[in-house]
Motif scaffolding. Structure first.
Motif, PDB file in Angstrom:
ATOM      1  N   TRP A  73      24.418 -12.872 -15.127  1.00  0.00           N
ATOM      2  CA  TRP A  73      23.870 -14.141 -14.628  1.00  0.00           C
ATOM      3  C   TRP A  73      23.081 -14.853 -15.727  1.00  0.00           C
ATOM      4  CZ3 TRP A  73      23.269 -16.384  -9.496  1.00  0.00           C
ATOM      5  CH2 TRP A  73      24.089 -15.777  -8.543  1.00  0.00           C
ATOM      6  N   PRO A  98      27.757 -16.340 -10.603  1.00  0.00           N
ATOM      7  CA  PRO A  98      27.031 -16.989 -11.702  1.00  0.00           C
ATOM      8  C   PRO A  98      27.882 -17.960 -12.498  1.00  0.00           C
ATOM      9  CG  PRO A  98      27.489 -14.696 -12.231  1.00  0.00           C
ATOM     10  CD  PRO A  98      27.803 -14.879 -10.773  1.00  0.00           C
ATOM     11  N   THR A 102      25.185 -21.211 -12.060  1.00  0.00           N
ATOM     12  CA  THR A 102      24.161 -21.219 -13.111  1.00  0.00           C
ATOM     13  C   THR A 102      24.387 -22.274 -14.173  1.00  0.00           C
ATOM     14  OG1 THR A 102      25.342 -19.628 -14.523  1.00  0.00           O
ATOM     15  CG2 THR A 102      23.859 -18.716 -12.838  1.00  0.00           C
TER      16      THR A 102
END
Length: 207
Positions: A73, A98, A102
């Protein structure tokens, strides 16, 4: 093009997604792309397989069905901009999240979708996970189902049906970047279905 392939596990781990991802990566390299695999494992290592740099991030949670790497992540949060495109694999694995949540790098998503979990616990958790899964799909520029059966299962169970669908010979095609349309690279590896997803979906087929 530099492509980051995000998958919960990779060769020499054995499984359908692992085999699919390895073949995809090898063919992309053969077609002239630069490919890195971003995956998770018990121990963090880097190695090169079939001309592909494989970055393995150490697991934070090692439970077989719920493997999770905080390091993966963090890496995607901080370094996703190094890639022209991310290609995440498996709706049923946490590693894909992720890639979507992200960063804002163009994203291709291959869900390898089963429709539900394969144990009583996983079936119970599936409805809880679906809102997060919908965010993953909405974030994707392109969603690729690797078989017609998977596409039909997706269309039958998804609360957010795709805005369109197409079929093409399955090939590790160059995923869409901000530049627009995607050229097909047909092979004889089977059949894939591509459905557009999210607000940034492009027209056409990627197999």
């Amino acid at each position: 093009m530099k492509i980051g392939v995000v998958t919960g596990a990779y060769h020499p781990d054995v499984g359908g997604v692992e085999t699919h991802a390895r073949r995809l990566c090898a063919a992309l390299v053969a077609a002239g792309d630069e490919v890195e695999v971003l995956t998770q494992h018990g121990v963090g290592t880097d190695e090169t397989i079939d001309g592909v740099l494989v970055r393995r991030f150490p697991l934070t949670v090692a439970a077989p069905n719920y493997r999770f790497s905080l390091a993966l992540w963090r890496y995607l949060r901080d370094h996703a901009g190094r890639y022209d495109v991310l290609h995440a694999h498996s709706y049923h694995a946490l590693a894909a999240l992720p890639a979507a949540l992200t960063n804002d790098t163009p994203l291709v998503f291959t869900p390898h979708y089963h429709g539900t979990g394969h144990s009583r616990l996983r079936r119970a958790l599936h409805p809880i996970y679906r809102p997060v899964g919908r965010r993953l799909v909405a974030r994707s520029n392109r969603l690729i189902c690797v078989t017609h059966a998977e596409r039909n299962c997706w269309n039958a169970t998804s609360r957010r049906p795709p805005t369109g669908s197409s079929s093409s010979p399955m090939a590790p095609t160059r995923p869409p970047s901000s530049g627009g349309a995607v050229p097909n690279r047909p092979t004889n590896q089977g059949c894939a279905s591509s459905v557009s997803a999210g607000s940034n979906a492009t027209s056409g087929s990627t197999g």
